[in-house]
Design a protein around this motif. Structure first.
Motif, PDB file in Angstrom:
ATOM      1  N   TYR A  77       0.844  -1.198   0.000  1.00  0.00           N
ATOM      2  CA  TYR A  77       0.000   0.000   0.000  1.00  0.00           C
ATOM      3  C   TYR A  77       0.878   1.247   0.000  1.00  0.00           C
ATOM      4  N   MET A  78       0.277   2.365  -0.377  1.00  0.00           N
ATOM      5  CA  MET A  78       0.884   3.672  -0.176  1.00  0.00           C
ATOM      6  C   MET A  78       0.131   4.322   0.975  1.00  0.00           C
ATOM      7  N   ILE A  79       0.806   4.488   2.108  1.00  0.00           N
ATOM      8  CA  ILE A  79       0.178   5.007   3.323  1.00  0.00           C
ATOM      9  C   ILE A  79       0.513   6.491   3.454  1.00  0.00           C
ATOM     10  N   VAL A  80      -0.511   7.329   3.593  1.00  0.00           N
ATOM     11  CA  VAL A  80      -0.298   8.775   3.691  1.00  0.00           C
ATOM     12  C   VAL A  80      -1.109   9.333   4.864  1.00  0.00           C
ATOM     13  N   ALA A  81      -0.589  10.402   5.468  1.00  0.00           N
ATOM     14  CA  ALA A  81      -1.279  11.031   6.604  1.00  0.00           C
ATOM     15  C   ALA A  81      -0.835  12.477   6.720  1.00  0.00           C
ATOM     16  N   ASN A  82      -1.606  13.262   7.459  1.00  0.00           N
ATOM     17  CA  ASN A  82      -1.174  14.619   7.785  1.00  0.00           C
ATOM     18  C   ASN A  82       0.002  14.548   8.754  1.00  0.00           C
ATOM     19  N   VAL A 185      -3.756   4.522   1.255  1.00  0.00           N
ATOM     20  CA  VAL A 185      -4.411   4.434   2.564  1.00  0.00           C
ATOM     21  C   VAL A 185      -4.335   5.809   3.235  1.00  0.00           C
ATOM     22  N   PRO A 186      -5.419   6.596   3.221  1.00  0.00           N
ATOM     23  CA  PRO A 186      -5.390   7.916   3.871  1.00  0.00           C
ATOM     24  C   PRO A 186      -5.670   7.770   5.374  1.00  0.00           C
ATOM     25  N   ILE A 187      -4.833   8.424   6.178  1.00  0.00           N
ATOM     26  CA  ILE A 187      -4.984   8.362   7.638  1.00  0.00           C
ATOM     27  C   ILE A 187      -5.006   9.777   8.208  1.00  0.00           C
ATOM     28  N   VAL A 188      -5.867   9.972   9.191  1.00  0.00           N
ATOM     29  CA  VAL A 188      -6.011  11.284   9.839  1.00  0.00           C
ATOM     30  C   VAL A 188      -5.502  11.193  11.281  1.00  0.00           C
ATOM     31  N   PHE A 189      -4.565  12.099  11.632  1.00  0.00           N
ATOM     32  CA  PHE A 189      -4.077  12.247  13.001  1.00  0.00           C
ATOM     33  C   PHE A 189      -4.526  13.621  13.516  1.00  0.00           C
ATOM     34  N   PRO A 190      -5.640  13.717  14.245  1.00  0.00           N
ATOM     35  CA  PRO A 190      -6.150  15.035  14.628  1.00  0.00           C
ATOM     36  C   PRO A 190      -5.548  15.623  15.903  1.00  0.00           C
ATOM     37  N   ASP A 191      -4.889  14.793  16.729  1.00  0.00           N
ATOM     38  CA  ASP A 191      -4.480  15.255  18.056  1.00  0.00           C
ATOM     39  C   ASP A 191      -2.977  15.403  18.254  1.00  0.00           C
ATOM     40  N   ASN A 192      -2.163  14.907  17.332  1.00  0.00           N
ATOM     41  CA  ASN A 192      -0.722  14.839  17.576  1.00  0.00           C
ATOM     42  C   ASN A 192      -0.076  16.213  17.736  1.00  0.00           C
ATOM     43  N   LYS A 193      -0.617  17.207  17.030  1.00  0.00           N
ATOM     44  CA  LYS A 193      -0.087  18.565  17.177  1.00  0.00           C
ATOM     45  C   LYS A 193      -0.309  19.084  18.599  1.00  0.00           C
ATOM     46  N   GLU A 194      -1.473  18.797  19.134  1.00  0.00           N
ATOM     47  CA  GLU A 194      -1.792  19.240  20.499  1.00  0.00           C
ATOM     48  C   GLU A 194      -0.983  18.468  21.536  1.00  0.00           C
ATOM     49  N   ARG A 195      -0.798  17.182  21.293  1.00  0.00           N
ATOM     50  CA  ARG A 195      -0.082  16.338  22.247  1.00  0.00           C
ATOM     51  C   ARG A 195       1.415  16.639  22.271  1.00  0.00           C
ATOM     52  N   PHE A 196       2.043  16.783  21.061  1.00  0.00           N
ATOM     53  CA  PHE A 196       3.504  16.900  21.026  1.00  0.00           C
ATOM     54  C   PHE A 196       3.940  17.556  19.712  1.00  0.00           C
ATOM     55  N   SER A 197       3.760  18.873  19.627  1.00  0.00           N
ATOM     56  CA  SER A 197       4.132  19.577  18.405  1.00  0.00           C
ATOM     57  C   SER A 197       5.637  19.857  18.410  1.00  0.00           C
ATOM     58  N   TYR A 198       6.114  20.486  17.332  1.00  0.00           N
ATOM     59  CA  TYR A 198       7.525  20.852  17.251  1.00  0.00           C
ATOM     60  C   TYR A 198       7.836  22.123  18.036  1.00  0.00           C
ATOM     61  N   THR A 199       6.823  22.791  18.581  1.00  0.00           N
ATOM     62  CA  THR A 199       7.046  23.921  19.475  1.00  0.00           C
ATOM     63  C   THR A 199       7.482  23.380  20.831  1.00  0.00           C
ATOM     64  N   PHE A 200       8.644  23.795  21.304  1.00  0.00           N
ATOM     65  CA  PHE A 200       9.252  23.176  22.495  1.00  0.00           C
ATOM     66  C   PHE A 200       8.364  23.305  23.726  1.00  0.00           C
ATOM     67  N   MET A 201       7.906  24.491  24.013  1.00  0.00           N
ATOM     68  CA  MET A 201       7.104  24.719  25.217  1.00  0.00           C
ATOM     69  C   MET A 201       5.631  24.440  24.930  1.00  0.00           C
TER      70      MET A 201
END
Length: 246
Positions: A77-82, A185-201
């Protein structure tokens, strides 16, 4: 109160990298054996899934997934996500049992221990080099011919502006999927930015939701359809993110 928050974020971020190292050190001899040849990759992949789940659990993340369609064992498959967080890698490994290879940016090679195995098992791309991009296609085609799947974050990186819900998609994943006539295969990750973004603080322990959307077939499509396919997949993932927000 602010001082305690800052102290928490610093310790929590450091703890993330500690968690990355612990399972690698424990499994080191087996990991080294598994990367001696490409035939050993499925065994490496199983250990990578253990590594990913160890990190998610250790960081206080628990995930739920809604599967609208299931992957078939042994099929490519080709797996893609945000893409919004480094934890996208861990969550993807935790969710998908079919062995797949990441196409990712070469900068992650600099992370101690992790970078050593990342360099030897993933397909690295230098986005500033057209030669590098051509090499990516050759290596991805080789992996697909071995019966593996490919995972690409088609935004091409995490947007600097975190207010962007979903950046524009690059063509690469869709060109490969059409070339090999494999489902996307389209996948949606809606919470990862809130949980652990690239912004340190920023970030906190909590739930990570995921949604595996119905697959998009590429049989019968030609390279002339790649942009239409790209926009179709982006629209589906975007609507999935909006659904979670609502």
């Amino acid at each position: 109160m602010k001082i305690f928050k800052i102290a928490f974020w610093i310790l929590w971020r450091v703890w993330f990298y500690v968690l990355m190292a612990i399972p690698i050190i424990i499994m080191l001899p087996f990991l080294l054996i598994s990367i001696l040849s490409e035939k050993g990759y499925p065994y490496f992949f199983k250990m990578a899934r253990i590594w990913a789940k160890f990190i998610l659990f250790g960081m206080g993340f628990y995930y739920t997934v809604k599967r609208e369609q299931k992957l078939i064992k042994g099929k490519s498959y080709m797996i893609v996500a945000n893409h919004t967080s480094m934890t996208d890698i861990m969550l993807m490994l935790a969710l998908i049992k079919n062995p797949f290879v990441f196409v990712g940016k070469k900068e992650l090679v600099k992370i101690p221990l992790f970078g050593f195995f990342y360099k030897r098992t993933c397909i690295l791309v230098d986005r500033s080099s057209s030669r590098s991009k051509n090499e990516v296609f050759k290596r991805a085609q080789s992996r697909l011919n071995q019966g593996l799947s490919i995972c690409i974050f088609p935004e091409g990186g995490v947007p600097d502006d975190e207010s962007i819900l979903l950046d524009e998609f690059k063509d690469g994943a869709f060109r490969l999927a059409i070339d090999h006539q494999i489902p996307i295969v389209p996948i949606v990750f809606p919470d990862n930015k809130e949980r652990f973004s690239y912004t340190f603080m920023s970030g906190s322990p909590g739930k990570m939701r995921a949604r595996i959307l119905p697959f998009i077939e590429t049989k019968g499509l030609t390279i002339d359809h790649r942009k239409e396919l790209r926009d179709q997949v982006r629209d589906i993932i975007y609507k999935g993110l909006i659904d979670f927000q609502n």
